[in-house]
Design an enzyme around this catalytic site. Structure first.
Site, PDB file in Angstrom:
ATOM      1  N   ASP A   1      -6.141   8.007  29.735  1.00 45.18           N
ATOM      2  CA  ASP A   1      -4.814   8.222  30.784  1.00 45.18           C
ATOM      3  C   ASP A   1      -5.319   9.306  31.468  1.00 45.18           C
ATOM      4  OD1 ASP A   1      -2.104   8.409  31.335  1.00 45.18           O
ATOM      5  OD2 ASP A   1      -2.184  10.187  30.271  1.00 45.18           O
TER       6      ASP A   1
ATOM      7  N   ASP B   1      -2.653  11.585  33.743  1.00 45.54           N
ATOM      8  CA  ASP B   1      -1.787  13.068  33.770  1.00 45.54           C
ATOM      9  C   ASP B   1      -1.431  13.502  32.325  1.00 45.54           C
ATOM     10  OD1 ASP B   1      -1.043  13.260  36.840  1.00 45.54           O
ATOM     11  OD2 ASP B   1      -0.813  11.163  36.316  1.00 45.54           O
TER      12      ASP B   1
ATOM     13  N   ASP C   1      -1.712  10.862  25.657  1.00 44.30           N
ATOM     14  CA  ASP C   1      -1.008  12.110  25.297  1.00 44.30           C
ATOM     15  C   ASP C   1       0.448  11.942  24.982  1.00 44.30           C
ATOM     16  OD1 ASP C   1      -0.537  11.510  28.167  1.00 44.30           O
ATOM     17  OD2 ASP C   1       0.849  13.130  28.250  1.00 44.30           O
TER      18      ASP C   1
END
EC number: 3.1.3.18
Length: 228
Positions: A13, A15, A176
């Site tokens: 991922d 961001d 995240d």
């Protein structure tokens, strides 16, 4: 601890996992609000709201909360302002998290094939990856508008697995947020999460990923060398 299998590829991922983009997003949110004649929201609030694409971020900025919907006319006025601002401020203040560059170098040195899968639109994804100096790390980049669905749908992950010719059960996702965990589970991927990212203020451990790390450099102990 060692991860239970050797991934045939690793998807990561953007961001909240590789890049802290909240400083730029906060600037754009607050400037958008100013142009609308409204008070700024500030970085602590924006950190709670990011992770589901810029449209949802604009919605949350307008409503001042994680859930809810603004007046449609307000949204139609606000979104173009934000998009214009973010196009000019995609990577002005955004930075790699500590350990990211070293972690990516480790994965590449071990021969892992890497892809980036993000919900960020392609017009922002490519400039950001290039600006922070990691675009060439990835063989494949799947942005949020590249396919009909984005995370938490498994579609972007399965698309990448097909591209790499890797069975989903032999693939790993690094993320995240609960969106990353849900996408990975639905796709049949393994999932490792970082502890520091954007998950609307909730501890990512509650989503029960396979492992949680504090920095990408910890992958040195988790993952075996695929070359044996």
């Amino acid at each position: 601890m060692q991860f239970p299998f050797r991934p045939g590829m690793v998807l990561i991922d953007l961001d909240g996992t590789l890049v802290d983009s909240v400083p730029d997003l906060t600037f754009c949110v607050d400037e958008m609000m100013a142009r609308l004649g409204r008070p700024p929201r500030g970085e602590p609030a924006v950190r709670q709201w990011v992770g589901n694409g810029v449209e949802r971020l604009v919605v949350r900025a307008l409503t001042g909360q994680l859930d809810g919907e603004p007046d449609a006319a307000d949204f139609e006025r606000a979104l173009p302002i934000f998009l214009e601002l973010y196009a000019e401020n995609t990577a002005t203040r955004s930075v790699l998290y500590p350990g990211v560059r070293e972690g990516l170098d480790l994965l590449r040195a071990r021969g892992y094939r890497l892809g980036c899968v993000t919900n960020k639109a392609g017009r922002f994804t490519e400039p950001l990856l290039k600006a922070v100096g990691i675009r060439d790390t990835f063989e494949l980049v799947v942005s949020g508008d590249a396919l009909p669905e984005k995370k938490p749908s498994p579609l972007p992950l399965l698309h990448a697995a097909k591209h790499f010719g890797v069975e989903p059960t032999a693939a790993l996702m690094l993320g995240d947020s609960v969106s990353d965990v849900r996408a990975a589970r639905a796709a049949g991927f393994g999932i490792i999460c970082v502890s520091y990212g954007y998950n609307h203020g909730d501890d990512i451990r509650t989503a029960e990923p396979d492992a949680v790390i504090d920095a990408l450099t910890e992958l040195d102990d988790l993952l075996a060398d695929p070359r044996g």
